[in-house]
Design a protein around this motif. Structure first.
Motif, PDB file in Angstrom:
ATOM      1  N   ALA A 158      -7.576   3.981   5.006  1.00  0.00           N
ATOM      2  CA  ALA A 158      -6.108   3.903   5.050  1.00  0.00           C
ATOM      3  C   ALA A 158      -5.665   2.654   5.809  1.00  0.00           C
ATOM      4  O   ALA A 158      -4.719   1.973   5.398  1.00  0.00           O
ATOM      5  CB  ALA A 158      -5.526   5.160   5.691  1.00  0.00           C
ATOM      6  N   HIS A 159      -6.355   2.336   6.914  1.00  0.00           N
ATOM      7  CA  HIS A 159      -6.032   1.102   7.638  1.00  0.00           C
ATOM      8  C   HIS A 159      -6.258  -0.114   6.742  1.00  0.00           C
ATOM      9  O   HIS A 159      -5.455  -1.057   6.739  1.00  0.00           O
ATOM     10  CB  HIS A 159      -6.866   0.978   8.922  1.00  0.00           C
ATOM     11  N   TYR A 160      -7.339  -0.097   5.986  1.00  0.00           N
ATOM     12  CA  TYR A 160      -7.599  -1.188   5.046  1.00  0.00           C
ATOM     13  C   TYR A 160      -6.461  -1.302   4.031  1.00  0.00           C
ATOM     14  O   TYR A 160      -5.964  -2.404   3.744  1.00  0.00           O
ATOM     15  CB  TYR A 160      -8.939  -0.979   4.324  1.00  0.00           C
ATOM     16  N   LEU A 161      -6.017  -0.181   3.482  1.00  0.00           N
ATOM     17  CA  LEU A 161      -4.963  -0.206   2.468  1.00  0.00           C
ATOM     18  C   LEU A 161      -3.629  -0.694   3.041  1.00  0.00           C
ATOM     19  O   LEU A 161      -2.900  -1.433   2.362  1.00  0.00           O
ATOM     20  CB  LEU A 161      -4.807   1.166   1.816  1.00  0.00           C
ATOM     21  N   VAL A 162      -3.312  -0.316   4.259  1.00  0.00           N
ATOM     22  CA  VAL A 162      -2.087  -0.814   4.895  1.00  0.00           C
ATOM     23  C   VAL A 162      -2.169  -2.332   5.026  1.00  0.00           C
ATOM     24  O   VAL A 162      -1.234  -3.059   4.676  1.00  0.00           O
ATOM     25  CB  VAL A 162      -1.846  -0.156   6.275  1.00  0.00           C
ATOM     26  N   SER A 163      -3.304  -2.810   5.506  1.00  0.00           N
ATOM     27  CA  SER A 163      -3.495  -4.254   5.654  1.00  0.00           C
ATOM     28  C   SER A 163      -3.431  -4.959   4.300  1.00  0.00           C
ATOM     29  O   SER A 163      -2.777  -6.000   4.156  1.00  0.00           O
ATOM     30  CB  SER A 163      -4.847  -4.520   6.322  1.00  0.00           C
ATOM     31  N   ALA A 164      -4.083  -4.397   3.306  1.00  0.00           N
ATOM     32  CA  ALA A 164      -4.075  -4.987   1.966  1.00  0.00           C
ATOM     33  C   ALA A 164      -2.665  -4.985   1.387  1.00  0.00           C
ATOM     34  O   ALA A 164      -2.237  -5.961   0.763  1.00  0.00           O
ATOM     35  CB  ALA A 164      -5.033  -4.225   1.052  1.00  0.00           C
ATOM     36  N   ILE A 180      -2.419 -12.886 -11.905  1.00  0.00           N
ATOM     37  CA  ILE A 180      -3.160 -13.095 -10.648  1.00  0.00           C
ATOM     38  C   ILE A 180      -2.932 -11.909  -9.711  1.00  0.00           C
ATOM     39  O   ILE A 180      -3.878 -11.392  -9.100  1.00  0.00           O
ATOM     40  CB  ILE A 180      -2.722 -14.411  -9.970  1.00  0.00           C
ATOM     41  N   LEU A 181      -1.692 -11.463  -9.612  1.00  0.00           N
ATOM     42  CA  LEU A 181      -1.376 -10.345  -8.717  1.00  0.00           C
ATOM     43  C   LEU A 181      -2.063  -9.053  -9.168  1.00  0.00           C
ATOM     44  O   LEU A 181      -2.567  -8.297  -8.335  1.00  0.00           O
ATOM     45  CB  LEU A 181       0.138 -10.164  -8.622  1.00  0.00           C
ATOM     46  N   LYS A 182      -2.129  -8.829 -10.471  1.00  0.00           N
ATOM     47  CA  LYS A 182      -2.843  -7.643 -10.977  1.00  0.00           C
ATOM     48  C   LYS A 182      -4.332  -7.737 -10.664  1.00  0.00           C
ATOM     49  O   LYS A 182      -4.973  -6.727 -10.353  1.00  0.00           O
ATOM     50  CB  LYS A 182      -2.616  -7.477 -12.476  1.00  0.00           C
ATOM     51  N   GLY A 183      -4.885  -8.946 -10.719  1.00  0.00           N
ATOM     52  CA  GLY A 183      -6.288  -9.139 -10.352  1.00  0.00           C
ATOM     53  C   GLY A 183      -6.541  -8.791  -8.892  1.00  0.00           C
ATOM     54  O   GLY A 183      -7.574  -8.204  -8.552  1.00  0.00           O
ATOM     55  N   ILE A 184      -5.600  -9.144  -8.035  1.00  0.00           N
ATOM     56  CA  ILE A 184      -5.722  -8.796  -6.605  1.00  0.00           C
ATOM     57  C   ILE A 184      -5.717  -7.280  -6.445  1.00  0.00           C
ATOM     58  O   ILE A 184      -6.529  -6.720  -5.694  1.00  0.00           O
ATOM     59  CB  ILE A 184      -4.593  -9.458  -5.788  1.00  0.00           C
ATOM     60  N   ILE A 185      -4.824  -6.610  -7.153  1.00  0.00           N
ATOM     61  CA  ILE A 185      -4.762  -5.142  -7.079  1.00  0.00           C
ATOM     62  C   ILE A 185      -6.089  -4.543  -7.529  1.00  0.00           C
ATOM     63  O   ILE A 185      -6.622  -3.635  -6.884  1.00  0.00           O
ATOM     64  CB  ILE A 185      -3.604  -4.590  -7.943  1.00  0.00           C
ATOM     65  N   GLN A 186      -6.635  -5.042  -8.614  1.00  0.00           N
ATOM     66  CA  GLN A 186      -7.920  -4.519  -9.108  1.00  0.00           C
ATOM     67  C   GLN A 186      -9.020  -4.679  -8.065  1.00  0.00           C
ATOM     68  O   GLN A 186      -9.834  -3.770  -7.869  1.00  0.00           O
ATOM     69  CB  GLN A 186      -8.313  -5.222 -10.415  1.00  0.00           C
ATOM     70  N   ASN A 187      -9.042  -5.814  -7.377  1.00  0.00           N
ATOM     71  CA  ASN A 187     -10.056  -6.013  -6.336  1.00  0.00           C
ATOM     72  C   ASN A 187      -9.847  -5.088  -5.141  1.00  0.00           C
ATOM     73  O   ASN A 187     -10.834  -4.601  -4.558  1.00  0.00           O
ATOM     74  CB  ASN A 187     -10.089  -7.480  -5.906  1.00  0.00           C
ATOM     75  N   ILE A 188      -8.600  -4.844  -4.790  1.00  0.00           N
ATOM     76  CA  ILE A 188      -8.319  -3.895  -3.699  1.00  0.00           C
ATOM     77  C   ILE A 188      -8.821  -2.505  -4.072  1.00  0.00           C
ATOM     78  O   ILE A 188      -9.478  -1.828  -3.272  1.00  0.00           O
ATOM     79  CB  ILE A 188      -6.812  -3.873  -3.368  1.00  0.00           C
ATOM     80  N   LEU A 189      -8.529  -2.088  -5.299  1.00  0.00           N
ATOM     81  CA  LEU A 189      -8.954  -0.758  -5.746  1.00  0.00           C
ATOM     82  C   LEU A 189     -10.473  -0.655  -5.840  1.00  0.00           C
ATOM     83  O   LEU A 189     -11.041   0.393  -5.513  1.00  0.00           O
ATOM     84  CB  LEU A 189      -8.286  -0.414  -7.078  1.00  0.00           C
ATOM     85  N   LYS A 190     -11.143  -1.738  -6.264  1.00  0.00           N
ATOM     86  CA  LYS A 190     -12.615  -1.726  -6.322  1.00  0.00           C
ATOM     87  C   LYS A 190     -13.205  -1.501  -4.933  1.00  0.00           C
ATOM     88  O   LYS A 190     -14.250  -0.865  -4.791  1.00  0.00           O
ATOM     89  CB  LYS A 190     -13.139  -3.055  -6.868  1.00  0.00           C
TER      90      LYS A 190
END
Length: 193
Positions: A158-164, A180-190
């Motif tokens: 959860a701390h990681y997700l808040v930071s992300a 590009i922004l969708k790619g960032i989201i995909q990497n966060i979810l991975k």
């Protein structure tokens, strides 16, 4: 006996919020607030306090309004991983349509004023704790439904997700390309899968 207010307090607060959001605290003058709200200085001081108090009330209004994002995510009844992704996608949509490039008022405040005023810091920390709680609930749910990894605690993820999430909001000020922004989201979810 105090004079009654002959204006819509919520509308005036919204106008002040828009000015602070666009210009920041330090970039906003009392004259800017007079011009935006249509009130004279004494009415602003009598009804809202000083500039800092009006700024805090504006931030609180923004916080209450932006908290609806997580309510929208919860209403969708998806698995936890999809819900986390949806929170980021909702913000992506806001960022792409933010023609004035205002960003998130709370993050703007954090970067401009977070270390300058204790009351502001308290408000910002409370907002982070609330966001952490939402993400932690989603992570716990995801760890139970198998959509989120269990090798780290729900608190740490959860701390990681808040930071992300906050970093994503800042990135959106400079990067406007949805791909590009969708790619960032995909990497966060991975990272949490």
């Amino acid at each position: 006996m105090p004079r009654s207010e002959d204006f819509n307090r919520d509308e005036v607060l919204d106008k002040a919020k828009q000015v602070f959001w666009m210009k920041g605290y330090n970039g906003t003058s009392m004259q800017d607030l007079v011009d935006a709200t249509g009130l004279n200085r004494s009415s602003i001081y009598n009804s809202f306090g000083n500039k800092m108090e009006l700024y805090q009330q504006s931030l609180k209004k923004y916080q209450d309004e932006s908290g609806c994002l997580f309510n929208r995510v919860k209403e969708k009844n998806r698995n936890a991983m999809e819900s986390v992704g949806l929170a980021f996608l909702y913000v992506l949509d806001e960022m792409v349509h933010d023609k004035e490039n205002k960003g998130c008022m709370l993050i703007n405040c954090f970067t401009e004023m977070g270390n300058q005023d204790e009351a502001l810091l308290g408000l910002l920390e409370a907002n982070q704790e609330k966001m952490h709680g939402v993400f932690e609930d989603l992570v716990k749910q995801g760890q139970e439904d198998g959509s989120i990894r269990t090798d780290e605690s729900s608190d740490a993820l959860a701390h990681y997700l808040v930071s992300a999430f906050q970093g994503f909001r800042i990135t959106g000020l400079g990067v406007r390309d949805p791909k590009i922004l969708k790619g960032i989201i995909q990497n966060i979810l991975k990272t949490i899968a």
